[in-house]
Design a protein around this motif. Structure first.
Motif, mmCIF file in Angstrom:
data_model
loop_
_atom_site.group_PDB
_atom_site.id
_atom_site.type_symbol
_atom_site.label_atom_id
_atom_site.label_comp_id
_atom_site.label_asym_id
_atom_site.label_seq_id
_atom_site.Cartn_x
_atom_site.Cartn_y
_atom_site.Cartn_z
ATOM 1 N N GLY A 173 0.742 -0.956 -0.520
ATOM 2 C CA GLY A 173 -0.112 0.059 0.350
ATOM 3 C C GLY A 173 0.975 1.409 0.220
ATOM 4 N N TRP A 174 0.506 2.578 -0.151
ATOM 5 C CA TRP A 174 0.856 4.049 0.644
ATOM 6 C C TRP A 174 1.966 3.542 0.985
ATOM 7 N N TYR A 177 4.973 1.834 0.579
ATOM 8 C CA TYR A 177 6.091 2.715 -0.311
ATOM 9 C C TYR A 177 6.365 3.819 0.318
ATOM 10 N N LEU A 178 5.764 4.303 0.765
ATOM 11 C CA LEU A 178 5.916 5.855 1.423
ATOM 12 C C LEU A 178 7.110 5.287 2.779
ATOM 13 N N ALA A 297 3.052 12.930 -4.525
ATOM 14 C CA ALA A 297 2.749 11.869 -4.322
ATOM 15 C C ALA A 297 1.745 11.691 -4.753
ATOM 16 N N ILE A 300 0.745 9.106 -6.511
ATOM 17 C CA ILE A 300 1.220 7.785 -6.429
ATOM 18 C C ILE A 300 0.477 6.558 -5.844
ATOM 19 N N ARG A 301 -0.400 7.888 -4.751
ATOM 20 C CA ARG A 301 -1.215 7.621 -3.649
ATOM 21 C C ARG A 301 -2.239 7.175 -4.389
ATOM 22 N N HIS A 302 -2.328 7.919 -5.438
ATOM 23 C CA HIS A 302 -4.312 7.171 -5.919
ATOM 24 C C HIS A 302 -3.789 6.401 -6.936
ATOM 25 N N ILE A 304 -1.591 3.910 -6.289
ATOM 26 C CA ILE A 304 -1.732 2.442 -5.221
ATOM 27 C C ILE A 304 -2.676 2.070 -4.699
ATOM 28 N N GLU A 305 -3.661 3.492 -3.884
ATOM 29 C CA GLU A 305 -4.499 2.788 -3.089
ATOM 30 C C GLU A 305 -6.068 3.120 -3.962
ATOM 31 N N TRP A 325 12.162 8.533 -6.177
ATOM 32 C CA TRP A 325 10.987 8.043 -5.582
ATOM 33 C C TRP A 325 10.237 6.748 -6.317
#
Length: 360
Positions: A173-174, A177-178, A297, A300-302, A304-305, A325
């Motif tokens: 998930g985000w 990843y982060l 950010a 990428i969050r979108h 992934i999630e 990244w």
């Protein structure tokens, strides 16, 4: 089989069917090419009609003529250009992230060598040909190059550009990843996301319509107010965004301020669990707020999630921010195919030999 073994086996094979060079007067691929192309959702966006037709219509270099090379009884298709000088080259532009020969569906892997021999035979006594943006590990590449070499051509490789990418950990998930990013980027992302949530409005466009038109206008305004130089083909990005939106492959993101002005913009293409970042920019006047970092950010969050993408690809080049990244780099290569029967081909071979003598 090794490259030497493939070449030795080729000695006993019959001569391949000749290459056919076909012009493209309509500026798009004809319908019969579809058997060589990938569907938009197959995870190979640069082997699709979407990519090739947009390139043909909006990004051809000045004075270049597009051609199709049809190899070895129509087993492989090569999108090519004939430059202003008359020399052949791959259908690649400054926008190209990948290029490869396109094999017809249903054709076995063994046909790659025959297709290469067909292509190589057509290049004998011609000026050197340059192919760019190839993946070193592309399926069938070594067999195809062995076929070219069997026709008497020298295959010279060179480093073209770096490509930063990452295969995401399933289920991470985000947050996962982060957590895998460098500490400085993690801290920056958290701070900038907090500020962006207060000062800016996130917008994403994926489908055709008036909202997409406004978003593209915002993207172009951000690009014009950024540090980036003018585009060599100004119509390419808007045309690609519209074509990709029509097929569900576009993710165009913007950050807008309270007045509705776009301060950062970027667009991605998605296909088969992969996401490619094509272009990004932010207004120089808003640099202190780091809207570009916040938007990357958010995108990428979108991805992934909401879309469960499995791979992120930051496209062409070794810009310093990319390694923050995504964690992996691979080399895209170019090829020069030269035949000693042409003066320029002989010169290319002599230069290569001289470089070898000098240890370069």
């Amino acid at each position: 089989m090794s490259l030497a073994g493939i070449q030795a086996a080729a000695v006993t094979r019959p001569a391949p069917a000749p290459l056919r060079l076909l012009p493209l007067p309509q500026g798009r691929l004809p319908g019969w090419c579809d058997r060589f192309l990938q569907p938009v959702d197959a995870g190979d966006i640069f082997a699709t009609r979407l990519w090739h037709d947009t390139t043909l219509a909006h990004a051809l270099p000045r004075g270049a003529t597009p051609l199709l090379g049809l190899c070895a009884e129509e087993t492989a298709l090569l999108p090519l250009l004939r430059g202003a000088s008359g020399a052949l080259q791959s259908l690649t532009t400054p926008y190209s992230l990948a290029w490869r020969p396109l094999q017809a569906r249903g054709v076995g892997a063994s046909a790659w060598q025959t297709a290469g021999a067909s292509f190589g035979a057509a290049l004998r006594f011609r000026a050197p040909l340059r192919l760019e943006a190839l993946a070193e590990d592309a399926p069938g590449l070594e067999e195809w190059l062995a076929g070219i070499a069997s026709a008497g051509l020298a295959v010279q490789r060179y480093r073209h550009f770096g490509n930063w990418h990452e295969a995401l950990v399933p289920g991470a998930g985000w947050a996962g990843y982060l957590a895998a990013r460098p500490p400085a980027l993690r801290s920056t992302v958290r701070r900038k996301l907090d500020r962006a949530g207060r000062d800016f409005r996130f917008e994403m466009q994926t489908r055709p319509g008036p909202a997409l038109d406004r978003a593209i206008a915002g993207y172009l305004a951000v690009h014009a107010g950024s540090w980036k130089p003018a585009e060599p083909a100004p119509g390419f990005d808007p045309a690609l965004m519209r074509a990709a939106a029509a097929q569900g492959a576009l993710r165009l993101g913007l950050l807008r301020d309270a007045a509705g002005q776009a301060v950062a913009a970027q667009y991605w293409l998605v296909s088969g669990g992969r996401a490619w970042l094509l272009k990004l920019a932010h207004l120089q006047a808003q640099r202190a707020a780091s809207p570009g970092t916040a938007l990357t950010a958010m995108m990428i969050r979108h991805l992934i999630e909401e879309e469960a993408v499995q791979q992120l690809d930051f496209g062409r080049g070794d810009d310093g921010y990319k390694g923050l990244w995504v964690a992996a780099r691979r080399q895209r290569i170019g090829l020069v195919l030269a035949h000693a029967g042409h003066p320029l081909g002989l010169l290319a071979l002599l230069r290569r030999r001289l470089a070898g003598w000098m240890g370069r």
